[in-house]
Design a protein around this motif. Sequence first.
Motif, PDB file in Angstrom:
ATOM      1  N   VAL A   8     -30.898 -14.939 -23.272  1.00 39.30           N
ATOM      2  CA  VAL A   8     -31.492 -15.887 -23.766  1.00 39.30           C
ATOM      3  C   VAL A   8     -31.096 -17.398 -22.833  1.00 39.30           C
ATOM      4  CG1 VAL A   8     -31.269 -17.366 -26.370  1.00 39.30           C
ATOM      5  CG2 VAL A   8     -30.676 -14.475 -26.042  1.00 39.30           C
ATOM      6  N   LEU A   9     -29.529 -17.578 -22.791  1.00 38.71           N
ATOM      7  CA  LEU A   9     -28.861 -19.144 -21.777  1.00 38.71           C
ATOM      8  C   LEU A   9     -30.481 -19.217 -21.237  1.00 38.71           C
ATOM      9  CD1 LEU A   9     -27.873 -21.114 -22.087  1.00 38.71           C
ATOM     10  CD2 LEU A   9     -26.213 -19.631 -20.884  1.00 38.71           C
ATOM     11  N   ILE A  10     -30.313 -17.880 -19.734  1.00 28.28           N
ATOM     12  CA  ILE A  10     -31.429 -18.164 -18.850  1.00 28.28           C
ATOM     13  C   ILE A  10     -32.842 -18.629 -19.183  1.00 28.28           C
ATOM     14  CG2 ILE A  10     -32.306 -16.472 -17.002  1.00 28.28           C
ATOM     15  CD1 ILE A  10     -29.220 -15.354 -17.028  1.00 28.28           C
ATOM     16  N   LEU A  11     -32.954 -17.997 -20.377  1.00 27.80           N
ATOM     17  CA  LEU A  11     -34.279 -17.964 -20.709  1.00 27.80           C
ATOM     18  C   LEU A  11     -34.765 -19.364 -20.593  1.00 27.80           C
ATOM     19  CD1 LEU A  11     -37.553 -16.750 -21.480  1.00 27.80           C
ATOM     20  CD2 LEU A  11     -36.297 -16.439 -23.796  1.00 27.80           C
ATOM     21  N   GLY A  12     -34.093 -19.853 -21.978  1.00 28.13           N
ATOM     22  CA  GLY A  12     -34.293 -21.711 -21.737  1.00 28.13           C
ATOM     23  C   GLY A  12     -34.198 -22.443 -20.543  1.00 28.13           C
ATOM     24  N   ILE A  13     -33.013 -22.058 -19.652  1.00 25.01           N
ATOM     25  CA  ILE A  13     -32.888 -22.747 -18.527  1.00 25.01           C
ATOM     26  C   ILE A  13     -34.491 -22.941 -17.911  1.00 25.01           C
ATOM     27  CG2 ILE A  13     -31.732 -22.788 -16.440  1.00 25.01           C
ATOM     28  CD1 ILE A  13     -29.175 -22.097 -18.160  1.00 25.01           C
ATOM     29  N   LEU A  14     -34.282 -21.814 -17.889  1.00 27.13           N
ATOM     30  CA  LEU A  14     -35.879 -21.636 -17.323  1.00 27.13           C
ATOM     31  C   LEU A  14     -37.105 -21.630 -17.440  1.00 27.13           C
ATOM     32  CD1 LEU A  14     -35.809 -17.344 -16.045  1.00 27.13           C
ATOM     33  CD2 LEU A  14     -35.267 -19.695 -14.495  1.00 27.13           C
ATOM     34  N   SER A  15     -37.090 -22.427 -18.796  1.00 29.09           N
ATOM     35  CA  SER A  15     -37.940 -23.186 -19.372  1.00 29.09           C
ATOM     36  C   SER A  15     -37.964 -24.712 -18.844  1.00 29.09           C
ATOM     37  CB  SER A  15     -37.485 -23.076 -20.969  1.00 29.09           C
ATOM     38  OG  SER A  15     -37.115 -24.066 -21.262  1.00 29.09           O
ATOM     39  N   ASP A  16     -37.052 -24.915 -18.801  1.00 30.94           N
ATOM     40  CA  ASP A  16     -37.510 -25.902 -17.988  1.00 30.94           C
ATOM     41  C   ASP A  16     -37.385 -26.864 -16.415  1.00 30.94           C
ATOM     42  OD1 ASP A  16     -35.978 -29.415 -17.906  1.00 30.94           O
ATOM     43  OD2 ASP A  16     -34.800 -28.731 -17.485  1.00 30.94           O
ATOM     44  N   GLU A  17     -38.061 -25.279 -15.737  1.00 33.64           N
ATOM     45  CA  GLU A  17     -38.058 -25.287 -14.474  1.00 33.64           C
ATOM     46  C   GLU A  17     -40.064 -25.174 -14.320  1.00 33.64           C
ATOM     47  OE1 GLU A  17     -36.024 -25.050 -11.854  1.00 33.64           O
ATOM     48  OE2 GLU A  17     -34.277 -25.386 -13.453  1.00 33.64           O
ATOM     49  N   GLY A  18     -40.655 -25.691 -13.295  1.00 36.66           N
ATOM     50  CA  GLY A  18     -41.659 -26.171 -13.926  1.00 36.66           C
ATOM     51  C   GLY A  18     -42.379 -24.899 -13.645  1.00 36.66           C
ATOM     52  N   CYS A  19     -42.390 -24.119 -12.237  1.00 34.84           N
ATOM     53  CA  CYS A  19     -42.902 -23.102 -12.330  1.00 34.84           C
ATOM     54  C   CYS A  19     -42.720 -21.451 -13.032  1.00 34.84           C
ATOM     55  CB  CYS A  19     -43.200 -22.010 -10.612  1.00 34.84           C
ATOM     56  SG  CYS A  19     -41.026 -21.991  -9.938  1.00 34.84           S
ATOM     57  N   ALA A  20     -41.385 -22.022 -13.262  1.00 34.34           N
ATOM     58  CA  ALA A  20     -40.741 -20.632 -13.894  1.00 34.34           C
ATOM     59  C   ALA A  20     -41.733 -20.955 -16.077  1.00 34.34           C
ATOM     60  CB  ALA A  20     -39.694 -20.577 -13.906  1.00 34.34           C
ATOM     61  N   LEU A  21     -41.254 -21.778 -16.271  1.00 34.08           N
ATOM     62  CA  LEU A  21     -42.812 -22.373 -17.307  1.00 34.08           C
ATOM     63  C   LEU A  21     -43.488 -21.414 -17.941  1.00 34.08           C
ATOM     64  CD1 LEU A  21     -42.128 -23.043 -20.407  1.00 34.08           C
ATOM     65  CD2 LEU A  21     -42.662 -25.236 -19.117  1.00 34.08           C
ATOM     66  N   GLY A  22     -44.431 -21.665 -16.080  1.00 32.16           N
ATOM     67  CA  GLY A  22     -45.446 -20.993 -16.712  1.00 32.16           C
ATOM     68  C   GLY A  22     -45.522 -19.053 -16.379  1.00 32.16           C
ATOM     69  N   SER A  23     -44.656 -18.790 -15.583  1.00 25.88           N
ATOM     70  CA  SER A  23     -44.780 -17.795 -15.593  1.00 25.88           C
ATOM     71  C   SER A  23     -43.513 -17.044 -16.902  1.00 25.88           C
ATOM     72  CB  SER A  23     -43.342 -16.873 -14.304  1.00 25.88           C
ATOM     73  OG  SER A  23     -43.747 -17.289 -13.860  1.00 25.88           O
ATOM     74  N   ILE A  24     -43.605 -17.520 -18.345  1.00 23.33           N
ATOM     75  CA  ILE A  24     -42.887 -17.847 -19.647  1.00 23.33           C
ATOM     76  C   ILE A  24     -43.789 -17.800 -20.549  1.00 23.33           C
ATOM     77  CG2 ILE A  24     -41.320 -18.107 -21.112  1.00 23.33           C
ATOM     78  CD1 ILE A  24     -39.035 -19.379 -18.968  1.00 23.33           C
ATOM     79  N   THR A  25     -44.995 -18.639 -20.558  1.00 24.09           N
ATOM     80  CA  THR A  25     -45.847 -18.728 -21.068  1.00 24.09           C
ATOM     81  C   THR A  25     -46.101 -17.521 -21.891  1.00 24.09           C
ATOM     82  OG1 THR A  25     -45.784 -21.244 -20.450  1.00 24.09           O
ATOM     83  CG2 THR A  25     -47.091 -20.302 -22.271  1.00 24.09           C
ATOM     84  N   PRO A  26     -47.052 -16.942 -20.855  1.00 22.93           N
ATOM     85  CA  PRO A  26     -48.005 -15.920 -21.224  1.00 22.93           C
ATOM     86  C   PRO A  26     -46.716 -14.728 -22.598  1.00 22.93           C
ATOM     87  CG  PRO A  26     -48.136 -15.849 -18.951  1.00 22.93           C
ATOM     88  CD  PRO A  26     -46.944 -17.184 -19.478  1.00 22.93           C
ATOM     89  N   LEU A  27     -45.679 -14.716 -22.097  1.00 18.61           N
ATOM     90  CA  LEU A  27     -43.943 -13.524 -22.699  1.00 18.61           C
ATOM     91  C   LEU A  27     -44.187 -14.741 -24.042  1.00 18.61           C
ATOM     92  CD1 LEU A  27     -42.118 -13.143 -19.137  1.00 18.61           C
ATOM     93  CD2 LEU A  27     -44.960 -11.965 -20.748  1.00 18.61           C
ATOM     94  N   LEU A  28     -43.844 -16.297 -24.244  1.00 15.09           N
ATOM     95  CA  LEU A  28     -43.772 -16.362 -25.613  1.00 15.09           C
ATOM     96  C   LEU A  28     -44.297 -16.201 -26.748  1.00 15.09           C
ATOM     97  CD1 LEU A  28     -43.234 -20.413 -24.123  1.00 15.09           C
ATOM     98  CD2 LEU A  28     -41.545 -18.610 -24.475  1.00 15.09           C
TER      99      LEU A  28
END
Length: 69
Positions: free
Chosen positions: A13-33
């Motif tokens: 869960v912590l890594i997920l939150g950290i990745l949200s602050d990374e520009g390109c990673a957030l784009g990868s996470i957004t469809p999963l939200l």
Amino acid sequence: MTSGKVELVEPSVLILGILSDEGCALGSITPLLPNLIPFLMQLVENQYSILRSTTLWTLSQFTDFISEN
């Protein structure tokens, strides 16, 4: 992240939150939200305070997405 072992779920869960602050990673996470947010909301009710705290912080990283949807 569904192992049930707090020592495995909390860092995930912590890594997920950290990745949200990374520009390109957030784009990868957004469809999963849409699926991740309800899962994270369930974790807020977990018996372990460290997991609840980390989950709340992670959810705070997605406030823009949550408020728009």
